[in-house]
Design a protein around this motif. Sequence first.
Motif, PDB file in Angstrom:
ATOM      1  N   ASN A  31       0.860  -1.127  -0.013  1.00 53.70           N
ATOM      2  CA  ASN A  31       0.124  -0.095   0.016  1.00 53.70           C
ATOM      3  C   ASN A  31       0.873   1.116   0.083  1.00 53.70           C
ATOM      4  O   ASN A  31       0.545   2.197  -0.660  1.00 53.70           O
ATOM      5  CB  ASN A  31      -0.960  -0.033   1.076  1.00 53.70           C
ATOM      6  CG  ASN A  31      -2.196  -1.182   1.077  1.00 53.70           C
ATOM      7  OD1 ASN A  31      -2.383  -1.166  -0.001  1.00 53.70           O
ATOM      8  ND2 ASN A  31      -2.798  -1.280   2.196  1.00 53.70           N
ATOM      9  N   ALA A  32       2.205   1.012   0.838  1.00 52.59           N
ATOM     10  CA  ALA A  32       2.854   2.382   0.879  1.00 52.59           C
ATOM     11  C   ALA A  32       3.623   2.733  -0.209  1.00 52.59           C
ATOM     12  O   ALA A  32       4.075   3.663  -0.351  1.00 52.59           O
ATOM     13  CB  ALA A  32       3.936   2.206   1.959  1.00 52.59           C
ATOM     14  N   VAL A  35       0.169   3.508  -3.799  1.00 54.19           N
ATOM     15  CA  VAL A  35      -0.641   4.646  -3.895  1.00 54.19           C
ATOM     16  C   VAL A  35       0.334   5.716  -4.346  1.00 54.19           C
ATOM     17  O   VAL A  35      -0.107   6.367  -5.107  1.00 54.19           O
ATOM     18  CB  VAL A  35      -1.165   5.081  -2.309  1.00 54.19           C
ATOM     19  CG1 VAL A  35      -1.816   6.464  -2.328  1.00 54.19           C
ATOM     20  CG2 VAL A  35      -2.105   3.815  -1.846  1.00 54.19           C
ATOM     21  N   THR A  68       4.870  12.058   0.238  1.00 52.33           N
ATOM     22  CA  THR A  68       3.763  11.306   0.400  1.00 52.33           C
ATOM     23  C   THR A  68       4.173   9.945   0.775  1.00 52.33           C
ATOM     24  O   THR A  68       3.184   9.171   1.484  1.00 52.33           O
ATOM     25  CB  THR A  68       3.105  11.519  -1.036  1.00 52.33           C
ATOM     26  OG1 THR A  68       2.699  12.743  -1.467  1.00 52.33           O
ATOM     27  CG2 THR A  68       1.688  10.768  -1.095  1.00 52.33           C
ATOM     28  N   THR A  69       5.017   9.517   0.110  1.00 51.49           N
ATOM     29  CA  THR A  69       5.405   8.000   0.381  1.00 51.49           C
ATOM     30  C   THR A  69       5.746   7.872   1.948  1.00 51.49           C
ATOM     31  O   THR A  69       5.313   6.709   2.443  1.00 51.49           O
ATOM     32  CB  THR A  69       6.562   7.404  -0.275  1.00 51.49           C
ATOM     33  OG1 THR A  69       6.538   7.741  -1.707  1.00 51.49           O
ATOM     34  CG2 THR A  69       7.193   6.136  -0.070  1.00 51.49           C
ATOM     35  N   TYR A  72       2.188   8.075   3.872  1.00 53.89           N
ATOM     36  CA  TYR A  72       1.461   6.879   3.421  1.00 53.89           C
ATOM     37  C   TYR A  72       1.833   5.505   4.213  1.00 53.89           C
ATOM     38  O   TYR A  72       0.965   4.586   4.157  1.00 53.89           O
ATOM     39  CB  TYR A  72       1.131   6.635   2.170  1.00 53.89           C
ATOM     40  CG  TYR A  72      -0.064   7.213   1.478  1.00 53.89           C
ATOM     41  CD1 TYR A  72      -1.336   6.690   1.337  1.00 53.89           C
ATOM     42  CD2 TYR A  72       0.047   8.700   1.022  1.00 53.89           C
ATOM     43  CE1 TYR A  72      -2.363   7.281   1.120  1.00 53.89           C
ATOM     44  CE2 TYR A  72      -1.115   9.336   0.724  1.00 53.89           C
ATOM     45  CZ  TYR A  72      -2.000   8.705   0.461  1.00 53.89           C
ATOM     46  OH  TYR A  72      -3.441   9.475   0.119  1.00 53.89           O
ATOM     47  N   SER A  75       0.357   4.819   8.658  1.00 58.05           N
ATOM     48  CA  SER A  75      -0.771   4.308   9.470  1.00 58.05           C
ATOM     49  C   SER A  75      -0.762   2.805  10.037  1.00 58.05           C
ATOM     50  O   SER A  75      -0.896   2.488  10.880  1.00 58.05           O
ATOM     51  CB  SER A  75      -1.884   4.328   8.278  1.00 58.05           C
ATOM     52  OG  SER A  75      -3.217   3.641   8.870  1.00 58.05           O
ATOM     53  N   MET A 179      -1.011  12.213   6.753  1.00 54.23           N
ATOM     54  CA  MET A 179      -0.966  11.535   5.352  1.00 54.23           C
ATOM     55  C   MET A 179      -1.673  12.635   4.401  1.00 54.23           C
ATOM     56  O   MET A 179      -1.239  12.761   3.282  1.00 54.23           O
ATOM     57  CB  MET A 179      -2.116  10.429   5.299  1.00 54.23           C
ATOM     58  CG  MET A 179      -1.450   9.160   6.044  1.00 54.23           C
ATOM     59  SD  MET A 179      -2.693   7.744   6.123  1.00 54.23           S
ATOM     60  CE  MET A 179      -2.982   7.258   4.827  1.00 54.23           C
TER      61      MET A 179
END
Length: 253
Positions: A31-32, A35, A68-69, A72, A75, A179
């Motif tokens: 996911n990281a 996205v 952004t990476t 993200y 979480s 995020m």
Amino acid sequence: MSAISASLADSATMLRRNFRHTVRNPLTLINAILVPIFMMFLMVYVFGDAFSVGVNYADYATPGLIMTTICYGISPTAIAVNSDMTTGFINRLRVMHVSRAAVLNAHVIATMLRTLVAIALIIGVALLMGFRPSASFTEWLGVIGIVALTVVAIGWLTVAFGLAAKSPESAGIAAVPLMLLPFLSSAFVPADKMGPGARQFAEYQPFTSIIETLRGLLTGAPSAGSAITAIAWCVGLALIGYLWARATFTKRA
């Protein structure tokens, strides 16, 4: 064995535990990575020509996508920290000769290593999409240093969020503001092209100075002013996150 050596050994043990969890649940790493890659395709190939930034848009957007990476990937850390607290794992360590603080240290280190892997892949994709950095070897070292410092700062804030939350679900939600914060920075468009209010917020929030520092280093035109501001923000956020996490940990553990 001294207290410091014992704490380091315990942190290494907890770090191996976190790696096993990542291997068993690779979706957190996927996911990281997926996205930000999707966002890179979206921003460069769909919206890139609509933005006038004065340079190749892939060069402009890549520092923002690195940030952004980082955001993200936090979480899962918040959820894992909260799970350790709410499922009784921390309490079980009370009857063992184990440094409970090692659990927090291991989560921050695991977050950094996982994030660095994701960023390396993102930069590889960016190169395929036209990203052409002109940084020297020394400037690349500066990029690595700023990224590592940023991950440590955000990692400790995330650990604090996870400890303060009442459940794993709320821990994941607590990380959402971090995020979203890169989207209100100069990650994808210059701050001076934003509307009133948004422009001022973007100019003075911490992520903008970090992104501008990375952008300057990667293009071979580093700015001492933005670098000093970025380092100050990272150190301040790391200190706040660390003190908050330790206070919450001492109270709840």
